[in-house]
Design a protein around this motif. Sequence first.
Motif, mmCIF file in Angstrom:
data_model
loop_
_atom_site.group_PDB
_atom_site.id
_atom_site.type_symbol
_atom_site.label_atom_id
_atom_site.label_comp_id
_atom_site.label_asym_id
_atom_site.label_seq_id
_atom_site.Cartn_x
_atom_site.Cartn_y
_atom_site.Cartn_z
ATOM 1 N N GLY A 127 0.835 -1.187 0.000
ATOM 2 C CA GLY A 127 0.000 0.000 0.000
ATOM 3 C C GLY A 127 0.873 1.242 0.000
ATOM 4 O O GLY A 127 2.101 1.182 0.154
ATOM 5 N N THR A 128 0.246 2.389 -0.184
ATOM 6 C CA THR A 128 0.962 3.659 -0.299
ATOM 7 C C THR A 128 1.850 3.914 0.913
ATOM 8 O O THR A 128 1.376 3.930 2.046
ATOM 9 N N VAL A 129 3.143 4.090 0.668
ATOM 10 C CA VAL A 129 4.087 4.356 1.766
ATOM 11 C C VAL A 129 3.840 5.764 2.291
ATOM 12 O O VAL A 129 3.786 6.736 1.536
ATOM 13 N N SER A 130 3.690 5.862 3.613
ATOM 14 C CA SER A 130 3.306 7.132 4.213
ATOM 15 C C SER A 130 3.876 7.242 5.619
ATOM 16 O O SER A 130 3.877 6.269 6.373
ATOM 17 N N ASN A 131 4.353 8.425 5.974
ATOM 18 C CA ASN A 131 4.905 8.691 7.310
ATOM 19 C C ASN A 131 4.119 9.789 8.019
ATOM 20 O O ASN A 131 3.557 10.684 7.383
ATOM 21 N N TYR A 132 4.141 9.730 9.342
ATOM 22 C CA TYR A 132 3.603 10.835 10.131
ATOM 23 C C TYR A 132 4.448 12.095 9.953
ATOM 24 O O TYR A 132 3.952 13.215 10.090
ATOM 25 N N ASP A 133 5.733 11.910 9.683
ATOM 26 C CA ASP A 133 6.601 13.048 9.396
ATOM 27 C C ASP A 133 6.293 13.536 7.985
ATOM 28 O O ASP A 133 6.842 13.035 6.999
ATOM 29 N N ARG A 134 5.420 14.512 7.873
ATOM 30 C CA ARG A 134 4.950 14.971 6.567
ATOM 31 C C ARG A 134 6.024 15.732 5.796
ATOM 32 O O ARG A 134 5.861 15.982 4.594
ATOM 33 N N SER A 135 7.117 16.109 6.473
ATOM 34 C CA SER A 135 8.175 16.840 5.782
ATOM 35 C C SER A 135 8.865 15.981 4.736
ATOM 36 O O SER A 135 9.555 16.499 3.855
ATOM 37 N N LEU A 136 8.668 14.660 4.823
ATOM 38 C CA LEU A 136 9.291 13.748 3.865
ATOM 39 C C LEU A 136 8.479 13.611 2.583
ATOM 40 O O LEU A 136 8.882 12.917 1.663
ATOM 41 N N GLY A 137 7.343 14.287 2.509
ATOM 42 C CA GLY A 137 6.524 14.225 1.318
ATOM 43 C C GLY A 137 5.628 13.003 1.290
ATOM 44 O O GLY A 137 5.552 12.249 2.262
ATOM 45 N N SER A 138 4.964 12.820 0.171
ATOM 46 C CA SER A 138 3.960 11.764 0.034
ATOM 47 C C SER A 138 4.295 10.821 -1.106
ATOM 48 O O SER A 138 5.187 11.093 -1.919
ATOM 49 N N SER A 139 3.538 9.722 -1.171
ATOM 50 C CA SER A 139 3.721 8.725 -2.228
ATOM 51 C C SER A 139 2.521 8.650 -3.156
ATOM 52 O O SER A 139 2.403 7.724 -3.947
ATOM 53 N N CYS A 140 1.620 9.623 -3.039
ATOM 54 C CA CYS A 140 0.517 9.732 -3.989
ATOM 55 C C CYS A 140 -0.030 11.149 -3.934
ATOM 56 O O CYS A 140 0.129 11.862 -2.936
ATOM 57 N N VAL A 141 -0.678 11.562 -5.009
ATOM 58 C CA VAL A 141 -1.234 12.913 -5.077
ATOM 59 C C VAL A 141 -2.376 13.072 -4.084
ATOM 60 O O VAL A 141 -2.521 14.121 -3.450
ATOM 61 N N ALA A 142 -3.189 12.032 -3.918
ATOM 62 C CA ALA A 142 -4.348 12.127 -3.028
ATOM 63 C C ALA A 142 -3.932 12.490 -1.609
ATOM 64 O O ALA A 142 -4.584 13.308 -0.956
ATOM 65 N N GLU A 143 -2.821 11.906 -1.118
ATOM 66 C CA GLU A 143 -2.400 12.226 0.238
ATOM 67 C C GLU A 143 -1.990 13.689 0.351
ATOM 68 O O GLU A 143 -2.316 14.358 1.343
ATOM 69 N N ARG A 144 -1.286 14.186 -0.647
ATOM 70 C CA ARG A 144 -0.899 15.605 -0.595
ATOM 71 C C ARG A 144 -2.139 16.495 -0.562
ATOM 72 O O ARG A 144 -2.196 17.479 0.184
ATOM 73 N N ARG A 145 -3.133 16.155 -1.363
ATOM 74 C CA ARG A 145 -4.356 16.955 -1.379
ATOM 75 C C ARG A 145 -5.078 16.875 -0.035
ATOM 76 O O ARG A 145 -5.635 17.863 0.445
ATOM 77 N N MET A 146 -5.086 15.691 0.577
ATOM 78 C CA MET A 146 -5.730 15.530 1.876
ATOM 79 C C MET A 146 -5.018 16.336 2.953
ATOM 80 O O MET A 146 -5.648 16.928 3.825
ATOM 81 N N LEU A 147 -3.693 16.382 2.902
ATOM 82 C CA LEU A 147 -2.934 17.188 3.847
ATOM 83 C C LEU A 147 -3.289 18.666 3.698
ATOM 84 O O LEU A 147 -3.416 19.401 4.691
ATOM 85 N N GLU A 148 -3.456 19.114 2.473
ATOM 86 C CA GLU A 148 -3.858 20.494 2.232
ATOM 87 C C GLU A 148 -5.233 20.775 2.819
ATOM 88 O O GLU A 148 -5.469 21.839 3.410
ATOM 89 N N MET A 149 -6.126 19.793 2.682
ATOM 90 C CA MET A 149 -7.475 19.957 3.229
ATOM 91 C C MET A 149 -7.436 20.066 4.751
ATOM 92 O O MET A 149 -8.100 20.908 5.353
ATOM 93 N N VAL A 150 -6.647 19.188 5.374
ATOM 94 C CA VAL A 150 -6.567 19.171 6.832
ATOM 95 C C VAL A 150 -5.908 20.446 7.359
ATOM 96 O O VAL A 150 -6.351 21.039 8.350
ATOM 97 N N GLU A 151 -4.844 20.883 6.678
ATOM 98 C CA GLU A 151 -4.057 22.022 7.177
ATOM 99 C C GLU A 151 -4.612 23.376 6.765
ATOM 100 O O GLU A 151 -4.491 24.359 7.500
ATOM 101 N N GLN A 152 -5.239 23.435 5.566
ATOM 102 C CA GLN A 152 -5.656 24.718 5.032
ATOM 103 C C GLN A 152 -7.158 24.829 4.802
ATOM 104 O O GLN A 152 -7.671 25.911 4.488
ATOM 105 N N GLY A 153 -7.848 23.698 4.893
ATOM 106 C CA GLY A 153 -9.277 23.704 4.631
ATOM 107 C C GLY A 153 -9.639 23.634 3.175
ATOM 108 O O GLY A 153 -10.805 23.656 2.803
ATOM 109 N N ARG A 154 -8.627 23.532 2.315
ATOM 110 C CA ARG A 154 -8.871 23.422 0.867
ATOM 111 C C ARG A 154 -7.646 22.794 0.227
ATOM 112 O O ARG A 154 -6.546 22.777 0.813
ATOM 113 N N SER A 155 -7.828 22.258 -0.976
ATOM 114 C CA SER A 155 -6.707 21.676 -1.705
ATOM 115 C C SER A 155 -6.453 22.472 -2.956
ATOM 116 O O SER A 155 -7.360 23.133 -3.493
ATOM 117 N N THR A 156 -5.211 22.407 -3.429
ATOM 118 C CA THR A 156 -4.853 23.137 -4.639
ATOM 119 C C THR A 156 -4.907 22.243 -5.856
ATOM 120 O O THR A 156 -4.767 22.713 -6.962
#
Length: 293
Positions: A264-293
């Motif tokens: 499955g998609t490799v993922s860390n709690y340390d978000r500074s290491l980036g993501s392994s799929c676009v969906a996770e990056r978008r979800m992080l934007e939603m959680v942190e900013q309330g919207r995705s780019t």
Amino acid sequence: MKLATLRNGTRDGQLMVVSRDLTRALPVPQVAATLQSVLDDWARLAPRLLDAADELEAGRATGSIPFDPTTVLAPLPRSHHWVDGSAYVNHVELVRKARGAVMPPSFWTDPLVYQGGSDDFIAPTADVAVPSEEYGIDFEAEVAIITDDVPIGTSATQARSHIKLVMLVNDWSLRNLIPLELAKGFGFYQSKPATSFSPVAVTPDELGDAWDGGKACLPLVSHVNGMLFGRPEAGVDMTFDFPRLIEHVTLTRRLGAGAIIGSGTVSNYDRSLGSSCVAERRMLEMVEQGRST
């Protein structure tokens, strides 16, 4: 040792051993035509492959060729069984959090898996055919293992000896089709097209200390359009390692030689290491900013 499958006009290609520095390869028809043949008879044929790999490494092999990733198929161009997990549960938690859904506590103790299509894998450098960009194309960078025959009811402890090879996976997802399929309550199909695999599969010993018997303790580096996208640590935050995934999937059925299991998609709690799929990056934007780019 490192193994690859040369494209030769047949469906399953020709097995090769590959040098450790990935510069030379040696077809080994005298040992086996295909990787599946070796997995079917691992105890007898793997030592012969290792001898050939040693000859290649020492520069004594005749018939070696330059190794070119554009000339190979997936290590197993097709498989009897391909099952993908979601072993990095923090990734699942994040996706659910972004849409306001509570994650059941059982997700932390009972692995999530699905069985994907295994009759048509994509070569490592081949184009990926998707009928429309409207389907929401996303990559998912993962680690996978290949097993020999695994009996029903295999424990996690017993499972370690059944892991014969390790490779990388790009498990494509069509995000805009997934909700429609899951709403039917019957799993993925159209939303999971054919899967791409790395040019080589390697025996766990090739990873040295980075293989702990159940997972690869190395960063999984992804680039999109030449730009670094993420390098999360595959050995960190993996809730269910590969032996535990094997234990899970053999509860009620055995695995045949050549079965592939993805992390499955490799993922860390340390978000500074980036993501392994676009969906996770978008979800992080939603959680942190309330919207995705």
